[in-house]
Design a protein around this motif. Structure first.
Motif, PDB file in Angstrom:
ATOM      1  N   UNK A 192      -6.543  66.612 -17.475  1.00 55.92           N
ATOM      2  CA  UNK A 192      -8.109  66.267 -16.859  1.00 55.92           C
ATOM      3  C   UNK A 192      -9.124  67.576 -17.581  1.00 55.92           C
ATOM      4  N   UNK A 193      -8.358  68.746 -16.640  1.00 51.38           N
ATOM      5  CA  UNK A 193      -9.939  69.968 -17.683  1.00 51.38           C
ATOM      6  C   UNK A 193      -9.778  70.027 -18.883  1.00 51.38           C
ATOM      7  N   UNK A 194      -8.974  70.066 -19.689  1.00 52.13           N
ATOM      8  CA  UNK A 194      -8.960  69.543 -20.592  1.00 52.13           C
ATOM      9  C   UNK A 194      -9.319  68.947 -21.523  1.00 52.13           C
ATOM     10  N   UNK A 195      -9.396  67.657 -21.095  1.00 51.14           N
ATOM     11  CA  UNK A 195     -10.073  66.296 -21.526  1.00 51.14           C
ATOM     12  C   UNK A 195     -11.808  66.440 -21.846  1.00 51.14           C
ATOM     13  N   UNK A 196     -11.965  67.605 -20.265  1.00 54.65           N
ATOM     14  CA  UNK A 196     -13.569  68.204 -20.325  1.00 54.65           C
ATOM     15  C   UNK A 196     -14.197  68.259 -21.469  1.00 54.65           C
ATOM     16  N   UNK A 197     -13.530  70.045 -21.519  1.00 51.70           N
ATOM     17  CA  UNK A 197     -13.802  69.843 -23.095  1.00 51.70           C
ATOM     18  C   UNK A 197     -13.902  69.218 -24.058  1.00 51.70           C
ATOM     19  N   UNK A 198     -12.447  68.776 -24.263  1.00 58.07           N
ATOM     20  CA  UNK A 198     -12.229  67.618 -25.890  1.00 58.07           C
ATOM     21  C   UNK A 198     -13.470  66.979 -26.041  1.00 58.07           C
ATOM     22  N   UNK A 199     -13.543  66.249 -24.961  1.00 57.54           N
ATOM     23  CA  UNK A 199     -15.363  65.204 -24.582  1.00 57.54           C
ATOM     24  C   UNK A 199     -16.211  65.262 -24.856  1.00 57.54           C
ATOM     25  N   UNK A 200     -16.051  67.141 -24.892  1.00 55.90           N
ATOM     26  CA  UNK A 200     -17.943  67.758 -24.728  1.00 55.90           C
ATOM     27  C   UNK A 200     -17.752  67.828 -26.216  1.00 55.90           C
ATOM     28  N   UNK A 201     -16.622  68.031 -26.598  1.00 57.52           N
ATOM     29  CA  UNK A 201     -16.914  68.851 -28.059  1.00 57.52           C
ATOM     30  C   UNK A 201     -17.165  66.994 -29.311  1.00 57.52           C
ATOM     31  N   UNK A 202     -16.518  65.832 -28.445  1.00 57.96           N
ATOM     32  CA  UNK A 202     -16.326  64.450 -29.152  1.00 57.96           C
ATOM     33  C   UNK A 202     -18.299  64.625 -28.823  1.00 57.96           C
ATOM     34  N   UNK A 203     -18.861  64.990 -28.178  1.00 58.71           N
ATOM     35  CA  UNK A 203     -20.234  64.376 -27.723  1.00 58.71           C
ATOM     36  C   UNK A 203     -21.030  65.152 -28.510  1.00 58.71           C
ATOM     37  N   UNK A 204     -20.829  66.088 -28.651  1.00 57.63           N
ATOM     38  CA  UNK A 204     -21.397  67.261 -29.998  1.00 57.63           C
ATOM     39  C   UNK A 204     -21.662  66.532 -31.149  1.00 57.63           C
ATOM     40  N   UNK A 205     -20.174  66.056 -31.648  1.00 60.63           N
ATOM     41  CA  UNK A 205     -20.819  65.037 -32.645  1.00 60.63           C
ATOM     42  C   UNK A 205     -21.170  64.029 -32.896  1.00 60.63           C
ATOM     43  N   UNK A 206     -22.118  63.716 -31.817  1.00 59.57           N
ATOM     44  CA  UNK A 206     -21.970  61.833 -31.846  1.00 59.57           C
ATOM     45  C   UNK A 206     -23.294  62.021 -32.588  1.00 59.57           C
ATOM     46  N   UNK A 207     -22.910  60.190 -33.476  1.00 62.66           N
ATOM     47  CA  UNK A 207     -24.034  59.662 -34.227  1.00 62.66           C
ATOM     48  C   UNK A 207     -25.451  59.592 -33.427  1.00 62.66           C
ATOM     49  N   UNK A 208     -25.656  58.624 -32.354  1.00 62.74           N
ATOM     50  CA  UNK A 208     -25.965  57.588 -31.178  1.00 62.74           C
ATOM     51  C   UNK A 208     -25.987  58.195 -30.147  1.00 62.74           C
ATOM     52  N   UNK A 209     -26.812  58.013 -29.801  1.00 64.08           N
ATOM     53  CA  UNK A 209     -27.559  58.759 -27.568  1.00 64.08           C
ATOM     54  C   UNK A 209     -26.260  57.853 -26.839  1.00 64.08           C
ATOM     55  N   UNK A 210     -26.298  56.429 -27.871  1.00 65.13           N
ATOM     56  CA  UNK A 210     -25.177  55.790 -27.064  1.00 65.13           C
ATOM     57  C   UNK A 210     -23.655  55.930 -27.084  1.00 65.13           C
ATOM     58  N   UNK A 211     -23.107  56.790 -27.820  1.00 62.47           N
ATOM     59  CA  UNK A 211     -21.840  57.318 -27.836  1.00 62.47           C
ATOM     60  C   UNK A 211     -22.026  59.018 -27.207  1.00 62.47           C
ATOM     61  N   UNK A 212     -23.323  59.598 -27.580  1.00 63.67           N
ATOM     62  CA  UNK A 212     -23.665  61.176 -26.511  1.00 63.67           C
ATOM     63  C   UNK A 212     -23.181  60.161 -25.261  1.00 63.67           C
ATOM     64  N   UNK A 213     -24.107  59.676 -24.418  1.00 60.65           N
ATOM     65  CA  UNK A 213     -23.901  59.381 -23.061  1.00 60.65           C
ATOM     66  C   UNK A 213     -22.141  59.142 -22.557  1.00 60.65           C
ATOM     67  N   UNK A 214     -21.539  57.942 -23.170  1.00 60.59           N
ATOM     68  CA  UNK A 214     -20.737  57.581 -22.900  1.00 60.59           C
ATOM     69  C   UNK A 214     -19.809  58.597 -23.400  1.00 60.59           C
ATOM     70  N   UNK A 215     -19.618  59.647 -24.155  1.00 65.48           N
ATOM     71  CA  UNK A 215     -18.900  60.538 -23.839  1.00 65.48           C
ATOM     72  C   UNK A 215     -18.568  61.263 -22.317  1.00 65.48           C
ATOM     73  N   UNK A 216     -20.169  61.669 -22.316  1.00 63.64           N
ATOM     74  CA  UNK A 216     -20.721  62.819 -21.813  1.00 63.64           C
ATOM     75  C   UNK A 216     -19.845  61.891 -19.853  1.00 63.64           C
ATOM     76  N   UNK A 217     -19.739  60.484 -20.060  1.00 65.02           N
ATOM     77  CA  UNK A 217     -19.960  59.986 -19.241  1.00 65.02           C
ATOM     78  C   UNK A 217     -18.311  60.353 -18.563  1.00 65.02           C
ATOM     79  N   UNK A 218     -17.287  60.293 -19.889  1.00 64.45           N
ATOM     80  CA  UNK A 218     -16.003  60.561 -20.003  1.00 64.45           C
ATOM     81  C   UNK A 218     -15.584  62.307 -19.004  1.00 64.45           C
ATOM     82  N   UNK A 219     -16.598  63.293 -19.520  1.00 59.19           N
ATOM     83  CA  UNK A 219     -17.166  64.255 -19.990  1.00 59.19           C
ATOM     84  C   UNK A 219     -16.663  64.331 -17.652  1.00 59.19           C
ATOM     85  N   UNK A 220     -17.955  63.984 -16.460  1.00 62.48           N
ATOM     86  CA  UNK A 220     -17.916  63.567 -15.847  1.00 62.48           C
ATOM     87  C   UNK A 220     -17.013  62.971 -15.147  1.00 62.48           C
TER      88      UNK A 220
END
Length: 78
Positions: free
Chosen positions: A1-29
């Motif tokens: 789960x800890x490594x998934x946080x980093x992976x999803x943070x990186x995914x959020x960094x490449x988000x094209x939309x605000x909705x996608x960014x929020x979705x990825x950070x919800x997963x990080x949380x």
């Protein structure tokens, strides 16, 4: 789960939309909370490492708070 946080943070960094960014950070949380759970479980069942894990558990809680703040501030932006 800890490594998934980093992976999803990186995914959020490449988000094209605000909705996608929020979705990825919800997963990080969520993954951060899961990591805290596992660290608590280990500490509760293994007295030898419980004290050593205390700082990691605290850091995990702080990271979840930071991520929550990012989510809230991003939602509030127009």
């Amino acid at each position: 789960s800890a490594t998934s946080m980093g992976a999803n943070d990186q995914e959020a960094d490449g988000s094209l939309t605000k909705k996608d960014f929020i979705h990825n950070y919800v997963i990080v949380r969520k993954e951060g909370k899961e990591t805290s759970y596992w660290l608590s479980l280990i500490a509760d069942t293994n007295e030898t490492v419980a004290e050593k894990l205390q700082s990691l558990r605290q850091e995990g809680k702080e990271i979840v708070k930071i991520v929550s703040s990012i989510i809230i501030k991003t939602k509030d932006r127009n």
